[in-house]
Design a protein around this motif. Structure first.
Motif, PDB file in Angstrom:
ATOM      1  N   GLY A 282       3.028  -9.245 -31.852  1.00 20.48           N
ATOM      2  CA  GLY A 282       3.797  -8.555 -30.824  1.00 20.48           C
ATOM      3  C   GLY A 282       3.701  -7.046 -31.052  1.00 20.48           C
ATOM      4  N   PRO A 283       4.112  -6.214 -30.054  1.00 18.65           N
ATOM      5  CA  PRO A 283       3.958  -4.765 -30.210  1.00 18.65           C
ATOM      6  C   PRO A 283       4.736  -4.185 -31.391  1.00 18.65           C
ATOM      7  CG  PRO A 283       5.232  -5.303 -28.231  1.00 18.65           C
ATOM      8  CD  PRO A 283       4.644  -6.586 -28.737  1.00 18.65           C
ATOM      9  N   PHE A 284       5.908  -4.743 -31.723  1.00 20.68           N
ATOM     10  CA  PHE A 284       6.690  -4.170 -32.829  1.00 20.68           C
ATOM     11  C   PHE A 284       6.101  -4.578 -34.180  1.00 20.68           C
ATOM     12  CE2 PHE A 284       9.375  -3.887 -29.156  1.00 20.68           C
ATOM     13  CZ  PHE A 284       9.757  -2.562 -29.224  1.00 20.68           C
ATOM     14  N   GLU A 285       5.581  -5.806 -34.251  1.00 21.53           N
ATOM     15  CA  GLU A 285       4.869  -6.195 -35.484  1.00 21.53           C
ATOM     16  C   GLU A 285       3.651  -5.300 -35.673  1.00 21.53           C
ATOM     17  OE1 GLU A 285       5.853 -11.002 -35.477  1.00 21.53           O
ATOM     18  OE2 GLU A 285       4.158 -10.236 -34.333  1.00 21.53           O
ATOM     19  N   LEU A 286       2.959  -5.043 -34.559  1.00 20.99           N
ATOM     20  CA  LEU A 286       1.751  -4.212 -34.652  1.00 20.99           C
ATOM     21  C   LEU A 286       2.104  -2.760 -34.985  1.00 20.99           C
ATOM     22  CD1 LEU A 286      -1.303  -4.230 -34.505  1.00 20.99           C
ATOM     23  CD2 LEU A 286      -1.167  -3.945 -32.029  1.00 20.99           C
ATOM     24  N   LEU A 287       3.204  -2.255 -34.413  1.00 24.83           N
ATOM     25  CA  LEU A 287       3.633  -0.886 -34.735  1.00 24.83           C
ATOM     26  C   LEU A 287       3.908  -0.762 -36.238  1.00 24.83           C
ATOM     27  CD1 LEU A 287       5.923  -0.308 -31.651  1.00 24.83           C
ATOM     28  CD2 LEU A 287       4.149   1.303 -32.388  1.00 24.83           C
ATOM     29  N   ASP A 288       4.621  -1.736 -36.793  1.00 26.58           N
ATOM     30  CA  ASP A 288       4.900  -1.716 -38.233  1.00 26.58           C
ATOM     31  C   ASP A 288       3.609  -1.840 -39.035  1.00 26.58           C
ATOM     32  OD1 ASP A 288       7.585  -1.404 -37.943  1.00 26.58           O
ATOM     33  OD2 ASP A 288       8.164  -3.400 -38.643  1.00 26.58           O
ATOM     34  N   TYR A 289       2.662  -2.594 -38.503  1.00 25.74           N
ATOM     35  CA  TYR A 289       1.397  -2.829 -39.206  1.00 25.74           C
ATOM     36  C   TYR A 289       0.531  -1.563 -39.240  1.00 25.74           C
ATOM     37  CZ  TYR A 289      -2.533  -5.852 -40.608  1.00 25.74           C
ATOM     38  OH  TYR A 289      -3.550  -6.454 -41.289  1.00 25.74           O
ATOM     39  N   VAL A 290       0.447  -0.848 -38.107  1.00 24.89           N
ATOM     40  CA  VAL A 290      -0.405   0.363 -38.087  1.00 24.89           C
ATOM     41  C   VAL A 290       0.302   1.558 -38.726  1.00 24.89           C
ATOM     42  CG1 VAL A 290      -1.710  -0.313 -36.019  1.00 24.89           C
ATOM     43  CG2 VAL A 290       0.253   1.171 -35.757  1.00 24.89           C
ATOM     44  N   GLY A 291       1.618   1.548 -38.770  1.00 24.90           N
ATOM     45  CA  GLY A 291       2.358   2.664 -39.383  1.00 24.90           C
ATOM     46  C   GLY A 291       3.054   3.493 -38.311  1.00 24.90           C
ATOM     47  N   LEU A 292       4.380   3.677 -38.472  1.00 22.55           N
ATOM     48  CA  LEU A 292       5.139   4.401 -37.446  1.00 22.55           C
ATOM     49  C   LEU A 292       4.862   5.902 -37.496  1.00 22.55           C
ATOM     50  CD1 LEU A 292       8.573   2.524 -37.464  1.00 22.55           C
ATOM     51  CD2 LEU A 292       6.426   1.930 -36.362  1.00 22.55           C
ATOM     52  N   ASP A 293       4.498   6.416 -38.687  1.00 21.99           N
ATOM     53  CA  ASP A 293       4.165   7.846 -38.779  1.00 21.99           C
ATOM     54  C   ASP A 293       2.891   8.145 -37.990  1.00 21.99           C
ATOM     55  OD1 ASP A 293       2.828   6.250 -40.638  1.00 21.99           O
ATOM     56  OD2 ASP A 293       2.748   7.785 -42.192  1.00 21.99           O
ATOM     57  N   THR A 294       1.893   7.275 -38.145  1.00 24.06           N
ATOM     58  CA  THR A 294       0.635   7.474 -37.404  1.00 24.06           C
ATOM     59  C   THR A 294       0.901   7.377 -35.901  1.00 24.06           C
ATOM     60  OG1 THR A 294      -0.616   6.547 -39.254  1.00 24.06           O
ATOM     61  CG2 THR A 294      -1.724   6.570 -37.128  1.00 24.06           C
ATOM     62  N   THR A 295       1.707   6.409 -35.514  1.00 28.51           N
ATOM     63  CA  THR A 295       2.038   6.240 -34.094  1.00 28.51           C
ATOM     64  C   THR A 295       2.744   7.482 -33.553  1.00 28.51           C
ATOM     65  OG1 THR A 295       2.320   3.886 -34.507  1.00 28.51           O
ATOM     66  CG2 THR A 295       3.229   4.732 -32.448  1.00 28.51           C
TER      67      THR A 295
ATOM     68  N   ILE B 188     -12.919   9.603 -47.405  1.00 31.24           N
ATOM     69  CA  ILE B 188     -11.821  10.471 -47.845  1.00 31.24           C
ATOM     70  C   ILE B 188     -10.524   9.954 -47.243  1.00 31.24           C
ATOM     71  CG2 ILE B 188     -11.060  12.855 -48.126  1.00 31.24           C
ATOM     72  CD1 ILE B 188     -13.818  13.287 -48.658  1.00 31.24           C
ATOM     73  N   GLY B 189      -9.563   9.676 -48.112  1.00 34.94           N
ATOM     74  CA  GLY B 189      -8.309   9.033 -47.704  1.00 34.94           C
ATOM     75  C   GLY B 189      -8.431   7.563 -48.069  1.00 34.94           C
ATOM     76  N   SER B 190      -7.491   7.106 -48.904  1.00 32.94           N
ATOM     77  CA  SER B 190      -7.602   5.713 -49.387  1.00 32.94           C
ATOM     78  C   SER B 190      -6.377   4.913 -48.973  1.00 32.94           C
ATOM     79  CB  SER B 190      -7.749   5.700 -50.906  1.00 32.94           C
ATOM     80  OG  SER B 190      -6.503   6.047 -51.498  1.00 32.94           O
ATOM     81  N   GLY B 191      -5.812   5.283 -47.815  1.00 37.09           N
ATOM     82  CA  GLY B 191      -4.642   4.540 -47.316  1.00 37.09           C
ATOM     83  C   GLY B 191      -5.079   3.247 -46.643  1.00 37.09           C
ATOM     84  N   LEU B 192      -4.284   2.823 -45.670  1.00 35.48           N
ATOM     85  CA  LEU B 192      -4.570   1.590 -44.933  1.00 35.48           C
ATOM     86  C   LEU B 192      -6.029   1.516 -44.496  1.00 35.48           C
ATOM     87  CD1 LEU B 192      -1.788   1.109 -42.217  1.00 35.48           C
ATOM     88  CD2 LEU B 192      -2.451  -0.443 -44.059  1.00 35.48           C
ATOM     89  N   MET B 193      -6.481   2.567 -43.825  1.00 29.28           N
ATOM     90  CA  MET B 193      -7.812   2.524 -43.215  1.00 29.28           C
ATOM     91  C   MET B 193      -8.916   2.845 -44.209  1.00 29.28           C
ATOM     92  SD  MET B 193      -7.174   1.472 -40.295  1.00 29.28           S
ATOM     93  CE  MET B 193      -8.760   1.584 -39.502  1.00 29.28           C
ATOM     94  N   GLY B 194      -8.723   3.926 -44.990  1.00 27.29           N
ATOM     95  CA  GLY B 194      -9.778   4.342 -45.917  1.00 27.29           C
ATOM     96  C   GLY B 194     -10.122   3.240 -46.904  1.00 27.29           C
ATOM     97  N   SER B 195      -9.105   2.542 -47.421  1.00 31.07           N
ATOM     98  CA  SER B 195      -9.403   1.491 -48.401  1.00 31.07           C
ATOM     99  C   SER B 195     -10.169   0.348 -47.728  1.00 31.07           C
ATOM    100  CB  SER B 195      -8.128   0.997 -49.097  1.00 31.07           C
ATOM    101  OG  SER B 195      -7.222   0.526 -48.146  1.00 31.07           O
ATOM    102  N   GLY B 196      -9.813   0.028 -46.483  1.00 37.17           N
ATOM    103  CA  GLY B 196     -10.538  -1.024 -45.763  1.00 37.17           C
ATOM    104  C   GLY B 196     -11.973  -0.624 -45.459  1.00 37.17           C
ATOM    105  N   ILE B 197     -12.162   0.620 -45.044  1.00 34.84           N
ATOM    106  CA  ILE B 197     -13.518   1.095 -44.717  1.00 34.84           C
ATOM    107  C   ILE B 197     -14.385   1.095 -45.988  1.00 34.84           C
ATOM    108  CG2 ILE B 197     -14.868   3.074 -43.905  1.00 34.84           C
ATOM    109  CD1 ILE B 197     -12.304   3.870 -42.226  1.00 34.84           C
ATOM    110  N   ALA B 198     -13.801   1.592 -47.080  1.00 34.87           N
ATOM    111  CA  ALA B 198     -14.539   1.617 -48.351  1.00 34.87           C
ATOM    112  C   ALA B 198     -14.920   0.195 -48.757  1.00 34.87           C
ATOM    113  CB  ALA B 198     -13.676   2.275 -49.429  1.00 34.87           C
ATOM    114  N   GLN B 199     -13.992  -0.713 -48.588  1.00 33.90           N
ATOM    115  CA  GLN B 199     -14.246  -2.110 -48.969  1.00 33.90           C
ATOM    116  C   GLN B 199     -15.414  -2.715 -48.181  1.00 33.90           C
ATOM    117  OE1 GLN B 199     -10.780  -4.695 -48.819  1.00 33.90           O
ATOM    118  NE2 GLN B 199     -12.075  -6.406 -48.231  1.00 33.90           N
ATOM    119  N   VAL B 200     -15.393  -2.579 -46.849  1.00 28.83           N
ATOM    120  CA  VAL B 200     -16.466  -3.208 -46.065  1.00 28.83           C
ATOM    121  C   VAL B 200     -17.800  -2.505 -46.285  1.00 28.83           C
ATOM    122  CG1 VAL B 200     -15.011  -4.249 -44.265  1.00 28.83           C
ATOM    123  CG2 VAL B 200     -15.876  -1.964 -43.929  1.00 28.83           C
ATOM    124  N   ALA B 201     -17.756  -1.198 -46.536  1.00 33.22           N
ATOM    125  CA  ALA B 201     -19.014  -0.490 -46.803  1.00 33.22           C
ATOM    126  C   ALA B 201     -19.601  -0.959 -48.139  1.00 33.22           C
ATOM    127  CB  ALA B 201     -18.785   1.020 -46.808  1.00 33.22           C
TER     128      ALA B 201
END
Ligand SMILES: CCCCCCCC(=O)CC(=O)SCCNC(=O)CCNC(=O)[C@H](O)C(C)(C)COP(=O)(O)OP(=O)(O)OC[C@H]1O[C@@H](n2cnc3c(N)ncnc32)[C@H](O)[C@@H]1OP(=O)(O)O
Ligand SMILES: NC(=O)C1=CN([C@@H]2O[C@H](COP(=O)(O)OP(=O)(O)OC[C@H]3O[C@@H](n4cnc5c(N)ncnc54)[C@H](O)[C@@H]3O)[C@@H](O)[C@H]2O)C=CC1
Length: 312
Positions: free
Chosen positions: A253-266, A28-41
């Motif tokens: 770097g931490p700012f690249e990673l922050l942008d990668y994981v999403g600033l709202d989630t952070t 449930i949830g097909s964003g960054l994480m949900g789509s990746g989890i669905a894909q590997v499953a």
């Protein structure tokens, strides 16, 4: 006597049925994480239904899964003909279906993995509804980054069949899976979740339901400290990133990673932890982060965060 042994047999077969039996999964949830989890499953042979709120969002997830699979086949079949690549893609996509109806999707699932917005109330509302709709055997897991699993599980009557499956972004590439148990999680449930993680090709580690589990408990204070360093004007995001990549060997770097994981989630994570531990200097909310989120600069997913990105 016969009655007692029947009961024992039934109890054993129920827990055995939970052990290592996961074949059908709802994400449930097909964003960054949900789509990746669905894909590997799906790529590891599970039948997967991925659910989100609107058809439009689900369609975007489908296209990002296809893009990721294209990158994977290039590597997986370097010398292969088009036929081998096409068969792999077709097989994985055949295991995947898309839906906007979470309550219908969970009816046929051995496992439900929740990967929606990092907000306790929203997660509880979802799990409370799913608990009524899902069969008794169905295991529930949350991919939360920072919310205690035990707080999410209170929305259900199946704490014994509840755990945490914490994946890492990008899910198809990151090899770790943290498997979290709460006091009520049975051994059969835990083993089943762990076996599922291994079937996905992940290395699993076990962690108690402690804030941030292992990785985020260390990573979040590091990222927050990087923001504070820039807020003080001591260095630019670009120089901090260069420093940590070349001086400490981090892939991003931490700012690249922050942008990668999403600033709202952070922001959700830091705000949640600072509410719980207002005096902990590691969890102080950041004005810079709050401003970016307010401006809908959420990182790569919105086209801008600490850096700007081309929208594809
Ligand atoms: C305050 C903190 C808040 C925390 C918020 C919550 C977060 C959490 O709860 C937990 C988390 O997920 S924390 C984040 C964990 N992830 C990381 O740390 C990622 C760090 N970055 C990396 O490892 C690499 O840059 C990475 C592996 C990403 C990419 O590798 P490279 O740097 O070498 O870059 P590329 O050359 O672009 O990629 C290498 C090969 O991989 C393929 N690829 C990349 N992305 C893909 C994807 N999504 N799907 C499929 N394939 C993909 C890419 O095509 C390339 O392939 P080749 O060219 O054939 O080698
Ligand atoms: N971004 C990251 O690097 C990581 C995030 N997580 C966790 O995974 C979860 C999801 O994060 P992301 O994928 O980054 O978020 P995201 O914002 O990319 O995706 C969340 C998706 O959930 C959907 N959604 C929200 N409420 C819903 C509902 N009631 N029913 C169905 N769908 C709903 C949204 O429409 C959106 O598509 C969060 O709990 C987060 O903390 C865990 C590991 C890494």
């Amino acid at each position: 006597m016969a009655f007692t042994s029947k009961l024992i047999v039934r109890a054993l077969s129920t827990s055995a049925a939970h052990f290592n039996s996961i074949k059908t999964v709802t994400v449930i949830g097909s964003g960054l994480m949900g789509s990746g989890i669905a894909q590997v499953a799906a790529a590891s042979g599970h039948k997967v239904i991925v659910v989100d709120k609107t058809q439009d969002i689900i369609n975007k997830a489908e296209s990002s899964i296809k893009k990721s699979l294209e990158r994977i086949v290039k590597k997986k079949f370097p010398d292969d003909t088009k036929v081998g690549k096409q068969k792999y893609l077709t097989d994985v996509l055949e295991n995947l279906s898309l839906s906007t109806d979470a309550l219908a999707a969970v009816k046929s699932s051995d496992l439900v993995i929740e990967a929606i917005v990092e907000n306790l109330d929203v997660k509880k509302e979802l799990f409370s509804a799913l608990d009524k709709a899902a069969p008794e055997k169905t295991l529930f897991a949350s991919n939360t980054s920072s919310i205690p699993i035990k707080e999410i599980a209170t929305a259900t009557q199946r704490k014994d069949r509840f755990g945490g499956l914490h994946f890492f972004n990008p899910v198809p590439l990151m090899k770790l899976l943290e498997v979290i148990r709460i006091p009520e999680t049975t051994d059969a449930t835990y083993k089943s979740l762990e076996a599922f993680g291994k079937a996905l090709g992940k290395t699993t580690v076990q962690c108690k339901d402690t804030p941030g589990f292992i990785v985020n408990r260390l990573l979040v204070p590091y990222m927050a400290e990087a923001i504070r360093l820039v807020e003080r004007g001591d260095a630019s995001p670009r120089d901090v990133d260069t420093a940590m990549k070349l001086g400490a060997g981090y892939p991003m770097g931490p700012f690249e990673l922050l942008d990668y994981v999403g600033l709202d989630t952070t922001k959700f994570i830091i705000d949640g932890w600072s509410k719980k531990e207002p005096d902990n200097p590691l969890f102080q909310p950041s004005q810079m982060l709050n401003k970016l989120v307010k401006e809908n600069k959420l990182g790569m997913k919105s086209g801008e965060g600490f850096y700007k990105y081309d929208k594809k």
